[in-house]
Enzyme design. Sequence first.
Site, mmCIF file in Angstrom:
data_model
loop_
_atom_site.group_PDB
_atom_site.id
_atom_site.type_symbol
_atom_site.label_atom_id
_atom_site.label_comp_id
_atom_site.label_asym_id
_atom_site.label_seq_id
_atom_site.Cartn_x
_atom_site.Cartn_y
_atom_site.Cartn_z
ATOM 1 N N HIS A 9 -12.017 -7.332 15.887
ATOM 2 C CA HIS A 9 -10.567 -7.261 16.084
ATOM 3 C C HIS A 9 -10.140 -7.859 17.423
ATOM 4 C CE1 HIS A 9 -11.106 -4.081 19.059
ATOM 5 N NE2 HIS A 9 -12.034 -3.598 18.231
ATOM 6 N N GLU A 82 -15.723 1.519 13.163
ATOM 7 C CA GLU A 82 -16.479 1.449 14.410
ATOM 8 C C GLU A 82 -17.405 2.643 14.563
ATOM 9 O OE1 GLU A 82 -18.063 0.004 16.453
ATOM 10 O OE2 GLU A 82 -16.811 -0.662 18.135
#
Length: 199
Positions: A9, A82
């Site tokens: 990201h 994550e």
Amino acid sequence: MVKLYLMRHGQTLFNTQGRVQGACDSPLTKLGVEQALLAKSYFEQEMIVFDRVYSSTQERATDTAKLVTNNQEVQQLKGLKEMDFGSFEAQPEYLLPKFRQGANSFEDLLVPYGGEDIKSVGKRVKAEMISQLDKAADDTVLMVSHGAAMWGLCLELGISFSQGIFFTNCAICEFNYEEGSLILKKLIQPTDDFKTYTF
């Protein structure tokens, strides 16, 4: 053969504050949006069009995927999320335990604090990816994930990098996927003048 682009990201608020963000989330900054658009320009320049787009369930990854693909439909996958940093979530990064001598990750140091072992992260990410890639025939696929999640995957795949190489915001890993095997071909760093490493 499936062509997979796995990317991190863009920059987030917690990135700028030096805070840990794993299971917790924070929004993209203005620079993070610009980084995603830079990655988009790379894909356009290379004439890469995606048949399928996936992201983790976290806002920063989903927003990056939408920016990169002009709001193409994005399917969220929990397996791409994550690494969980346990009680260190949202805390200053300097509080994190230090790597063991010779280590290139937190290994299992976060487990006593409610976090994940990097090996289990890598196995989780790989399993999720393969479950989707097996459905993709000869498609071109984008998956947007996170730095530690991508690192864990590479450790699980036995991929090693030269010292000093890490996943910058919007870093892109280009893989070939065929018959259950993920082969890394390139690492592209859009925020570092599109520096490219070939494997």
